[in-house]
Each structure stands twice: as C-alpha cells, then as structure tokens.
Design a protein around this motif. Structure first.
Motif, PDB file in Angstrom:
ATOM      1  N   VAL A   2       0.856  -1.078  -0.105  1.00 18.47           N
ATOM      2  CA  VAL A   2       0.089  -0.102  -0.027  1.00 18.47           C
ATOM      3  C   VAL A   2       0.923   1.294  -0.002  1.00 18.47           C
ATOM      4  N   LEU A   3       1.911   1.114   0.688  1.00 23.20           N
ATOM      5  CA  LEU A   3       2.916   2.491   0.876  1.00 23.20           C
ATOM      6  C   LEU A   3       3.677   2.671  -0.555  1.00 23.20           C
ATOM      7  N   LEU A   4       3.936   1.502  -1.163  1.00 21.82           N
ATOM      8  CA  LEU A   4       4.539   1.793  -2.617  1.00 21.82           C
ATOM      9  C   LEU A   4       3.448   2.355  -3.477  1.00 21.82           C
ATOM     10  N   ALA A   5       2.598   1.663  -3.428  1.00 12.71           N
ATOM     11  CA  ALA A   5       1.359   2.155  -4.194  1.00 12.71           C
ATOM     12  C   ALA A   5       1.135   3.827  -4.058  1.00 12.71           C
ATOM     13  N   LEU A   6       0.944   4.219  -2.839  1.00 10.65           N
ATOM     14  CA  LEU A   6       0.794   5.632  -2.640  1.00 10.65           C
ATOM     15  C   LEU A   6       2.139   6.358  -3.451  1.00 10.65           C
ATOM     16  N   PHE A   7       3.237   6.009  -3.291  1.00 11.30           N
ATOM     17  CA  PHE A   7       4.366   6.360  -3.649  1.00 11.30           C
ATOM     18  C   PHE A   7       4.491   6.685  -5.415  1.00 11.30           C
ATOM     19  N   ILE A   8       3.877   5.546  -5.990  1.00 14.92           N
ATOM     20  CA  ILE A   8       3.819   5.575  -7.404  1.00 14.92           C
ATOM     21  C   ILE A   8       2.465   6.237  -7.965  1.00 14.92           C
ATOM     22  N   LEU A   9       1.667   6.443  -7.037  1.00 14.82           N
ATOM     23  CA  LEU A   9       0.339   7.221  -7.474  1.00 14.82           C
ATOM     24  C   LEU A   9       0.676   8.672  -7.355  1.00 14.82           C
ATOM     25  N   MET A  10       1.567   9.011  -6.338  1.00 15.18           N
ATOM     26  CA  MET A  10       1.968  10.319  -6.028  1.00 15.18           C
ATOM     27  C   MET A  10       2.919  10.925  -7.520  1.00 15.18           C
TER      28      MET A  10
ATOM     29  N   PHE B  62       0.172  11.302 -10.387  1.00 15.87           N
ATOM     30  CA  PHE B  62      -0.629  12.388 -10.457  1.00 15.87           C
ATOM     31  C   PHE B  62       0.087  13.519  -9.925  1.00 15.87           C
ATOM     32  N   ALA B  63       1.320  13.799 -10.123  1.00 12.31           N
ATOM     33  CA  ALA B  63       2.032  14.922  -9.375  1.00 12.31           C
ATOM     34  C   ALA B  63       1.392  16.173  -9.736  1.00 12.31           C
ATOM     35  N   PRO B  64       1.148  16.480 -11.245  1.00  9.84           N
ATOM     36  CA  PRO B  64       0.488  17.557 -11.763  1.00  9.84           C
ATOM     37  C   PRO B  64      -0.736  18.097 -11.066  1.00  9.84           C
ATOM     38  N   LEU B  65      -1.682  16.802 -10.807  1.00  7.73           N
ATOM     39  CA  LEU B  65      -2.674  17.220 -10.056  1.00  7.73           C
ATOM     40  C   LEU B  65      -2.741  17.337  -8.626  1.00  7.73           C
ATOM     41  N   LEU B  66      -1.703  16.754  -8.128  1.00  2.11           N
ATOM     42  CA  LEU B  66      -1.630  16.859  -6.388  1.00  2.11           C
ATOM     43  C   LEU B  66      -0.812  18.143  -5.976  1.00  2.11           C
TER      44      LEU B  66
ATOM     45  N   TRP C 161       6.418  16.545  -6.807  1.00  3.52           N
ATOM     46  CA  TRP C 161       7.033  16.201  -7.850  1.00  3.52           C
ATOM     47  C   TRP C 161       8.236  15.396  -7.920  1.00  3.52           C
ATOM     48  N   GLY C 162       9.066  15.748  -6.792  1.00  2.50           N
ATOM     49  CA  GLY C 162      10.313  15.020  -6.709  1.00  2.50           C
ATOM     50  C   GLY C 162      10.194  13.450  -6.790  1.00  2.50           C
ATOM     51  N   ALA C 163       8.870  13.039  -6.322  1.00  2.66           N
ATOM     52  CA  ALA C 163       8.414  11.370  -6.405  1.00  2.66           C
ATOM     53  C   ALA C 163       8.693  10.974  -7.607  1.00  2.66           C
ATOM     54  N   ARG C 164       8.342  11.811  -8.641  1.00  2.00           N
ATOM     55  CA  ARG C 164       8.399  11.357 -10.236  1.00  2.00           C
ATOM     56  C   ARG C 164       9.863  10.995 -10.633  1.00  2.00           C
ATOM     57  N   VAL C 165      10.907  11.755 -10.173  1.00  2.00           N
ATOM     58  CA  VAL C 165      12.170  11.356 -10.628  1.00  2.00           C
ATOM     59  C   VAL C 165      12.678  10.342  -9.544  1.00  2.00           C
ATOM     60  N   SER C 166      12.493  10.578  -8.189  1.00  4.70           N
ATOM     61  CA  SER C 166      13.102   9.572  -7.456  1.00  4.70           C
ATOM     62  C   SER C 166      12.584   8.066  -7.460  1.00  4.70           C
ATOM     63  N   VAL C 167      11.324   8.072  -7.563  1.00  9.04           N
ATOM     64  CA  VAL C 167      10.688   6.766  -7.637  1.00  9.04           C
ATOM     65  C   VAL C 167      10.945   6.144  -9.026  1.00  9.04           C
ATOM     66  N   SER C 168      10.803   6.929 -10.037  1.00  8.22           N
ATOM     67  CA  SER C 168      11.358   6.464 -11.364  1.00  8.22           C
ATOM     68  C   SER C 168      12.706   5.927 -11.454  1.00  8.22           C
ATOM     69  N   VAL C 169      13.803   6.723 -11.114  1.00 10.49           N
ATOM     70  CA  VAL C 169      15.178   6.176 -10.903  1.00 10.49           C
ATOM     71  C   VAL C 169      15.272   5.018  -9.917  1.00 10.49           C
ATOM     72  N   ALA C 170      14.513   4.790  -8.941  1.00 12.56           N
ATOM     73  CA  ALA C 170      14.497   3.365  -8.236  1.00 12.56           C
ATOM     74  C   ALA C 170      13.826   2.345  -8.932  1.00 12.56           C
ATOM     75  N   LEU C 171      12.725   2.519  -9.412  1.00  9.85           N
ATOM     76  CA  LEU C 171      12.172   1.296  -9.972  1.00  9.85           C
ATOM     77  C   LEU C 171      12.836   0.897 -11.233  1.00  9.85           C
ATOM     78  N   ILE C 172      13.239   1.904 -12.329  1.00 14.95           N
ATOM     79  CA  ILE C 172      13.875   1.481 -13.513  1.00 14.95           C
ATOM     80  C   ILE C 172      15.513   1.218 -13.259  1.00 14.95           C
ATOM     81  N   ALA C 173      16.117   1.546 -12.405  1.00 19.57           N
ATOM     82  CA  ALA C 173      17.245   1.156 -12.106  1.00 19.57           C
ATOM     83  C   ALA C 173      17.161  -0.153 -11.291  1.00 19.57           C
ATOM     84  N   GLY C 174      16.303  -0.303 -10.436  1.00 18.69           N
ATOM     85  CA  GLY C 174      16.017  -1.780  -9.777  1.00 18.69           C
ATOM     86  C   GLY C 174      15.747  -2.905 -11.037  1.00 18.69           C
TER      87      GLY C 174
END
Length: 313
Positions: free
Chosen positions: A49-57, A60-64, A101-114
């Motif tokens: 659930v926590l990971l899903a919240l990060f991904i949703l953040m 939907f960063a432009p909306l939040l 907005w920082g979640a976009r870059v940080s979470v993307s780097v984590a998932l893609i690099a992982g």
C-alpha cells in the motif's frame, strides 16, 4: 490379453503430458499466486500500500501539487503557512510542490534502475551458474571485481566523468554498480538447482539450455529475484539522492536528492527551516521501508514453513 505398450507409445504419452503441462502453465496465474502469498503477510500488505501511494503520487503529481515546483514568485525562506504548508525555499519555491514532483524522478530512478539491475543480474547469474565453459572464470573475475570495489566511490567517479548527463546517467551509474551482488546470489542458487532431478530429466528429454534455464530453473528462484529487485531499488533511490546531494546530477531536476542539495546549500539548519531537509529524507526512508516490508511477504514464496504457519493461524 493385455497389450504391452511399445517404446513409441510411451514416448508419445510423455510428449503429450509435456505438451499439456506447457499449455497449462500460465505466467499470469503464477504471478497471481505469488502476489496472493505476499499479500497474505500483514507487513507486506502495508509495504504494498505504501509503495502504491508513492507510485500514485509520482503519476498524479501535476494534479496533487498546489504549485509549479519551478515557480520562484513566492516569498523567500518562509515557514509553513496555509498557502505553503511546508514553507518556501531560499529562492521562493513551494517545498510541498517540490516534494510531490520529486517523487516522479526519485521513484522512477529507483524502479527503472532496480529492474535493469535485476535483469543484468539474472542474465549473468543464470548463464554463469548453468553453463560450464572457459569464460566462466572471466565472468567470475568481473563479478568479484565489482563486489570488491566500493560502490559509492565508483559511482562518484563515473557520475563526475559523465557530469550533467541527467537522469539517464544516474540510472546508468546505479545499474553498473548494482548488479554484481544479485548475480552472485543467483549463480549460487543456479548451481544448486542444476543438479536436481527435474533439470536432469529436462536435459534427457532434449530441451535446449535456454529453455531449461528460463523455464525450469528461473521459476524456482522467484523469491530471490524479487528480493534482489527490492534491494536494487532501495540502493538506487539512495544512490540517486547521494549523487544529487553531492552535486553530481542535474541541479535543475526536481527530485528528493536535489531538494537535499539545495537545502544544504541554503544552510536551512542555520535558518531554522529544517523541514526542507527532513521532508525529502523522510520520503526516501519511507520508500526504503515499503521495500523492506514487502520483502517479509516475499520470504513466504521460498519458505513453505511460513505459509504453513499462516494457514495454521
């Protein structure tokens, strides 16, 4: 009078059984069962659930986000208020908007690099552990070399050489320095499974080495692969934050690492705006916690005793 089955009849029966097994094997069904096992663990459920919240953040960063993270028209170095819940930076940017907005870059780097690190680890580890060839010693030397070299200095050297290359460089650096440990673990498990009866039977039935590796051996290492991905993703987000904090990334990118970089440059601890350091650091820690908690459920995939205890309860 009972008819004795001939060799051709036995062979045809075996082929038919193998074909039925092939048709009955459904990757989606395997993934569904694995997810159900992980979801049955309360700690893993919290992590999912926590990971899903990060991904949703991140999605939907432009909306939040209440403001544009690059907007500098606000008062400088303001404390939290109704208009700016986490205050503003030294150049007049909204901290909460930057955090979202920082979640976009940080979470993307984590998932893609992982994912990329795990793919490299799978290809190297399985081929290195299954195929016995002269090049195995060379692969072992390269893997051991990457394990011995300290990863942080190596990342700093590579990132400094490829300075201002953007997020792609960060991902490349993390993948180059993060695949060796997973390859070593998967190689050891592959060597163990290589001598099992089902692998021997697949060899005698004429299966190709690639089919044996990816159809017979790989499904039996699901928990190791998933755990390797979580470890690589956690290391990736920490590496991204560390490289950005040292100024080796793109300072114009909005990420949790660049937030730490600019907060340190603005001496926020001296001005009392510690939230600019605490907020991105707390988000990075929460992301790592989500990965760790999910890994509790992944243990149930490889440990039948844990599943038996859950069923008994």
């Amino acid at each position: 009078m009972t008819q004795t089955p001939t060799t051709s009849h036995v062979r045809a029966t075996e082929l038919a059984a193998a074909e039925n097994d092939r048709k009955g094997w459904n990757p989606l069904r395997v993934v569904g069962r694995a997810f159900g096992t992980v979801w049955s663990e309360p700690k893993a459920r919290f992590g999912i659930v926590l990971l899903a919240l990060f991904i949703l953040m991140a999605i939907f960063a432009p909306l939040l986000a209440p403001y544009d993270p690059h907007d500098t028209s606000f008062p400088h170095s303001q404390d939290g208020s109704a208009a700016h819940l986490l205050g503003t930076t030294g150049v007049g940017q909204d901290v909460l908007s930057q955090l979202i907005w920082g979640a976009r870059v940080s979470v993307s780097v984590a998932l893609i690099a992982g994912v990329l690190s795990t793919i490299v680890a799978i290809l190297v580890g399985l081929s290195w552990g299954y195929v016995r060839a002269f090049w195995g010693e060379g692969v072992g030397f390269v893997v051991n070399l990457f394990l011995v070299i300290p990863s942080l200095p190596l990342m700093i050297v590579i990132a400094a050489y490829l300075h201002n290359g953007g997020i792609a460089v960060i991902v490349f650096v993390v993948v180059v320095t993060g695949w060796a440990w997973g390859a070593r673990v998967l190689r050891s498990q592959t060597q163990t499974l290589r001598s099992r009866d089902f692998v021997t039977a697949a060899k005698f039935s004429g299966e190709s080495p690639s089919r044996i590796v990816f159809r017979e051996i790989l499904p039996n290492m699901t928990s190791l692969i998933v755990a390797s991905f979580f470890g690589a993703a956690t290391a990736a987000i920490l590496a991204e934050a560390g490289l950005e904090f040292l100024g080796l990334g793109d300072p114009n990118t909005v990420s949790w690492g660049t937030m730490l970089f600019w907060a340190q440059n603005s001496n926020v601890l001296l001005t009392g705006q510690w939230v600019q350091l605490f907020a991105p650091g707390f988000m990075i820690a929460l992301f790592a916690v989500s990965m760790t908690f999910i890994n509790f459920g992944v243990d149930g995939l490889s440990n039948p005793r844990l599943r038996e205890r859950k069923a008994a309860r």
